[in-house]
Design a protein around this motif. Structure first.
Motif, PDB file in Angstrom:
ATOM      1  N   LEU A 183       0.827  -1.204   0.000  1.00  0.00           N
ATOM      2  CA  LEU A 183       0.000   0.000   0.000  1.00  0.00           C
ATOM      3  C   LEU A 183       0.863   1.257   0.000  1.00  0.00           C
ATOM      4  O   LEU A 183       0.548   2.239  -0.681  1.00  0.00           O
ATOM      5  N   ASN A 184       1.937   1.223   0.761  1.00  0.00           N
ATOM      6  CA  ASN A 184       2.842   2.372   0.805  1.00  0.00           C
ATOM      7  C   ASN A 184       3.503   2.623  -0.549  1.00  0.00           C
ATOM      8  O   ASN A 184       3.825   3.765  -0.897  1.00  0.00           O
ATOM      9  N   GLU A 185       3.690   1.541  -1.315  1.00  0.00           N
ATOM     10  CA  GLU A 185       4.302   1.643  -2.642  1.00  0.00           C
ATOM     11  C   GLU A 185       3.259   1.858  -3.738  1.00  0.00           C
ATOM     12  O   GLU A 185       3.582   1.800  -4.924  1.00  0.00           O
ATOM     13  N   ASN A 186       2.008   2.087  -3.321  1.00  0.00           N
ATOM     14  CA  ASN A 186       0.895   2.271  -4.268  1.00  0.00           C
ATOM     15  C   ASN A 186       0.676   1.044  -5.152  1.00  0.00           C
ATOM     16  O   ASN A 186       0.253   1.167  -6.312  1.00  0.00           O
ATOM     17  N   ARG A 187       0.943  -0.116  -4.600  1.00  0.00           N
ATOM     18  CA  ARG A 187       0.718  -1.377  -5.310  1.00  0.00           C
ATOM     19  C   ARG A 187      -0.553  -2.021  -4.743  1.00  0.00           C
ATOM     20  O   ARG A 187      -0.524  -3.067  -4.114  1.00  0.00           O
ATOM     21  N   THR A 188      -1.658  -1.334  -4.974  1.00  0.00           N
ATOM     22  CA  THR A 188      -2.931  -1.733  -4.377  1.00  0.00           C
ATOM     23  C   THR A 188      -3.335  -3.149  -4.760  1.00  0.00           C
ATOM     24  O   THR A 188      -3.781  -3.933  -3.913  1.00  0.00           O
ATOM     25  N   GLN A 189      -3.181  -3.486  -6.031  1.00  0.00           N
ATOM     26  CA  GLN A 189      -3.613  -4.808  -6.478  1.00  0.00           C
ATOM     27  C   GLN A 189      -2.809  -5.914  -5.804  1.00  0.00           C
ATOM     28  O   GLN A 189      -3.361  -6.952  -5.417  1.00  0.00           O
ATOM     29  N   ASP A 190      -1.510  -5.694  -5.647  1.00  0.00           N
ATOM     30  CA  ASP A 190      -0.679  -6.686  -4.958  1.00  0.00           C
ATOM     31  C   ASP A 190      -1.131  -6.852  -3.508  1.00  0.00           C
ATOM     32  O   ASP A 190      -1.159  -7.972  -2.981  1.00  0.00           O
ATOM     33  N   ALA A 191      -1.475  -5.739  -2.868  1.00  0.00           N
ATOM     34  CA  ALA A 191      -1.920  -5.786  -1.473  1.00  0.00           C
ATOM     35  C   ALA A 191      -3.220  -6.570  -1.343  1.00  0.00           C
ATOM     36  O   ALA A 191      -3.366  -7.433  -0.466  1.00  0.00           O
ATOM     37  N   ILE A 192      -4.174  -6.275  -2.226  1.00  0.00           N
ATOM     38  CA  ILE A 192      -5.477  -6.955  -2.172  1.00  0.00           C
ATOM     39  C   ILE A 192      -5.334  -8.434  -2.504  1.00  0.00           C
ATOM     40  O   ILE A 192      -5.924  -9.295  -1.838  1.00  0.00           O
ATOM     41  N   ASP A 193      -4.546  -8.741  -3.506  1.00  0.00           N
ATOM     42  CA  ASP A 193      -4.348 -10.146  -3.887  1.00  0.00           C
ATOM     43  C   ASP A 193      -3.659 -10.922  -2.765  1.00  0.00           C
ATOM     44  O   ASP A 193      -4.004 -12.082  -2.498  1.00  0.00           O
ATOM     45  N   PHE A 194      -2.694 -10.284  -2.112  1.00  0.00           N
ATOM     46  CA  PHE A 194      -1.994 -10.946  -1.006  1.00  0.00           C
ATOM     47  C   PHE A 194      -2.970 -11.255   0.122  1.00  0.00           C
ATOM     48  O   PHE A 194      -2.959 -12.358   0.685  1.00  0.00           O
ATOM     49  N   TYR A 195      -3.812 -10.289   0.442  1.00  0.00           N
ATOM     50  CA  TYR A 195      -4.798 -10.509   1.508  1.00  0.00           C
ATOM     51  C   TYR A 195      -5.758 -11.636   1.132  1.00  0.00           C
ATOM     52  O   TYR A 195      -6.016 -12.543   1.932  1.00  0.00           O
ATOM     53  N   TYR A 196      -6.276 -11.584  -0.084  1.00  0.00           N
ATOM     54  CA  TYR A 196      -7.260 -12.581  -0.498  1.00  0.00           C
ATOM     55  C   TYR A 196      -6.668 -13.988  -0.505  1.00  0.00           C
ATOM     56  O   TYR A 196      -7.291 -14.941  -0.028  1.00  0.00           O
ATOM     57  N   GLU A 197      -5.455 -14.116  -1.022  1.00  0.00           N
ATOM     58  CA  GLU A 197      -4.825 -15.435  -1.135  1.00  0.00           C
ATOM     59  C   GLU A 197      -4.511 -16.058   0.224  1.00  0.00           C
ATOM     60  O   GLU A 197      -4.491 -17.282   0.361  1.00  0.00           O
ATOM     61  N   ASN A 198      -4.293 -15.220   1.230  1.00  0.00           N
ATOM     62  CA  ASN A 198      -3.877 -15.734   2.533  1.00  0.00           C
ATOM     63  C   ASN A 198      -4.958 -15.724   3.608  1.00  0.00           C
ATOM     64  O   ASN A 198      -4.871 -16.499   4.566  1.00  0.00           O
TER      65      ASN A 198
END
Length: 284
Positions: free
Chosen positions: A217-232
């Motif tokens: 989120l700090n790096e403005n990589r919103t999709q990576d953040a959301i995907d990481f949360y969903y996958e785990n």
């Protein structure tokens, strides 16, 4: 975005067949001769402890402390309540003397060394007692090097800034380390070895995941953040309702941060916005 969720180290002893927080409390206090009436009340009060940090109404927290103090007077062997009081006193800014009295009772009646070392370590960290912290920390690493709780303690000691730096320079290695701890949180043998309940294991897993999510989120990589949360933490890895309820505030905070970051997609790509919203599942 550099806010980090640090969990209260509510660790209790447990037989190898116990899983839930309430089962742990019931077994541990029964072995110490605490009455069933007190145990039932302890379990009820303990369920409110995860709310302490996020509760804006300090009067509610003070009232909870008073209830715990009164119940503890009935049997000082109830180390679960002593532990809870230290966490509440930290939130209320109580004196070190009041915390220390409860720490002494906690260490006296909790028969499990690994739990005592970790919790005492958190106590000395909050107090700012570097010498005592270092002594406990080194003992924990030396005597329980491969334990889940030791891996968590080491990660806390490293801190968010250092973890973010590693994520920037070697993301693959940093994620591998965080994922290995998260995997241990799902391993019943590992959690029982460290005397961690199912609810606490998922809480620690959330904290490890937050290191990565907050970095994205700090790096403005919103999709990576959301995907990481969903996958785990969602889908096939979504825990039971009991575990979700215990961790509702921490989980809600992470979801709310993801939802705020996702709102930009509402204007740019509504299809992605809705897809991500389904992954976050804010209403669950």
């Amino acid at each position: 975005m550099k806010k980090i969720i640090l969990l209260m180290s509510v660790l209790v002893a447990v037989k190898m067949n116990a899983k839930s927080r309430s089962e742990m409390i019931r077994q541990d206090l029964s072995k110490l001769g605490v009455s069933q009436e007190i145990i039932v009340k302890t379990i009820e009060l303990d369920k409110e402890i995860p709310n302490v940090v996020s509760e804006p109404d300090r009067e509610k927290v003070k009232n909870l402390a008073l209830k715990i103090e009164e119940l503890l007077k009935k049997n000082e062997k109830n180390f679960v309540l002593s532990e809870n009081l230290i966490n509440i006193y930290n939130a209320l800014g109580k004196s070190d003397a009041e915390k220390l009295n409860n720490l002494k009772r906690y260490e006296k009646y909790n028969p499990y060394e690994v739990s005592k070392l970790f919790f005492s370590n958190m106590y000395y960290s909050n107090k700012g007692d570097t010498a005592a912290f270092d002594k406990n920390y080194e003992k924990l690493k030396k005597e329980y090097p491969d334990y889940l709780i030791t891996r968590i303690a080491v990660t806390y000691a490293i801190g968010e800034d250092a973890i973010w730096n590693v994520l920037k320079t070697d993301e693959k290695a940093a994620l591998a380390s965080l994922n290995s701890i998260m995997k241990m949180c799902d391993d019943k043998t590992k959690t029982e070895e460290s005397h961690i309940s199912d609810e606490q294991a998922w809480a620690y897993k959330l904290t490890m995941g937050w290191f990565a999510i907050s970095f994205y989120l700090n790096e403005n990589r919103t999709q990576d953040a959301i995907d990481f949360y969903y996958e785990n933490f969602e889908g096939k890895n979504k825990p039971s309702e009991e575990i979700l309820y215990y961790n509702r505030y921490q989980n809600w905070y992470i979801k709310s941060e993801l939802a705020k970051a996702n709102k930009n997609n509402f204007y740019n790509n509504k299809k992605i916005f809705q897809k991500n919203l389904d992954k976050i599942r804010m209403l669950d």
